[in-house]
Design an enzyme around this catalytic site. Structure first.
Site, mmCIF file in Angstrom:
data_model
loop_
_atom_site.group_PDB
_atom_site.id
_atom_site.type_symbol
_atom_site.label_atom_id
_atom_site.label_comp_id
_atom_site.label_asym_id
_atom_site.label_seq_id
_atom_site.Cartn_x
_atom_site.Cartn_y
_atom_site.Cartn_z
ATOM 1 N N ASP A 1 0.851 -1.356 -0.047
ATOM 2 C CA ASP A 1 0.013 0.273 0.004
ATOM 3 C C ASP A 1 1.056 1.183 0.017
ATOM 4 O OD1 ASP A 1 -2.340 -1.445 0.205
ATOM 5 O OD2 ASP A 1 -2.244 -1.644 2.279
ATOM 6 N N ASP B 1 -13.698 -3.536 -1.936
ATOM 7 C CA ASP B 1 -13.497 -2.983 -0.633
ATOM 8 C C ASP B 1 -14.898 -3.069 -0.026
ATOM 9 O OD1 ASP B 1 -10.760 -2.768 -0.920
ATOM 10 O OD2 ASP B 1 -11.005 -0.635 -1.155
#
Length: 251
Positions: A11, A130
């Site tokens: 990330d 998500d």
């Protein structure tokens, strides 16, 4: 039996690898180029690079960083963050990415999935989902998990497959960063309704959690970040452990 894949996730925020809990409270986890090279050497099957604030900041993924990471890895490399057009995907593939991951842009304009699959082939188009459990429903979120949508996760997973996605990267925001285990029930439901690979993400904390996500969760790949970044679990040892559990992995 198809081998199960172990995928470290980088990330990226401001050019650095970061990791948080439930998508917030980010802390620095190192240089993405160095980490990518280490994971490739350790036997990771693939690498995922997510520019987590690209959509929020309304900018494109960091192309130069992608090019630098690609130069140092010899395993399939997926890039996501701020991708919204054929031109964006072309630029990333030309910079060395093997696959791209789209999320917010696919929710905003689902036809993009069809267009990208037609242009580049389903094999290099991953749709990231998500999801958070809200009032009894699994709900799709966008913008790095910040914005809830009206989409139901299970139905959306089926739609993205029908539109040409080659894989789904399913991240449970409820389990992300908690190290309490993957969202196996949801993962298994989506896997059972899908004919494309499901990459499970969010919640890995122990080697047992990977066994569970591959058996109970029926996932095709397990993705994790902090446990690898902070050297809590070694990829080679994890694969050896999984093999002893009767799970087929590439050693």
């Amino acid at each position: 039996m198809l081998t199960k894949r172990i995928i470290p996730c980088l990330d990226i925020k401001d050019g650095r690898t970061v990791k948080g809990t439930n998508f917030v409270n980010l802390r620095d986890a190192g240089d993405p180029v160095e980490l990518g090279a280490i994971y490739a050497e350790q036997g990771a099957d693939e690498l995922v690079f997510l520019d987590i604030t690209a959509t929020v900041d309304n900018r494109k993924t960091l192309i130069d960083l992608v090019r630098n990471v690609a130069r140092h890895v010899n395993i399939p490399f997926t890039v996501g963050g701020g991708i919204s057009s054929i031109d964006d995907v072309s630029a990333l593939l030309n910079a060395g990415a093997d696959k791209v991951s789209i999320n917010s842009s696919a929710v905003r304009r689902p036809e993009l999935i069809n267009e990208l699959a037609l242009q580049f082939g389903s094999q290099c188009i991953i749709v990231a989902i998500d999801t958070r459990f809200v009032e009894g429903e699994h709900i799709v979120h966008t913008h790095g998990g910040r914005k809830p949508t009206e989409l139901r996760t299970i139905a959306w997973a089926k739609e993205v497959e029908d539109r040409g996605a080659g894989e789904i990267l399913l991240t449970s925001m409820d389990t992300d960063g908690t190290k309490a285990g993957f969202a196996n029930e949801l993962t298994a439901t989506i896997s059972a309704n899908s004919s494309i690979p499901i990459i499970a993400s969010g919640g890995a904390g122990t080697m047992e959690h990977f066994t569970e996500v591959f058996t109970t969760g029926k996932a095709d790949a397990g993705l994790a970040a902090s446990i690898f970044h902070f050297k809590e679990i070694d990829i080679i040892e994890l694969k050896q452990y999984l093999q002893k559990q009767g799970i087929s992995v590439r050693l």
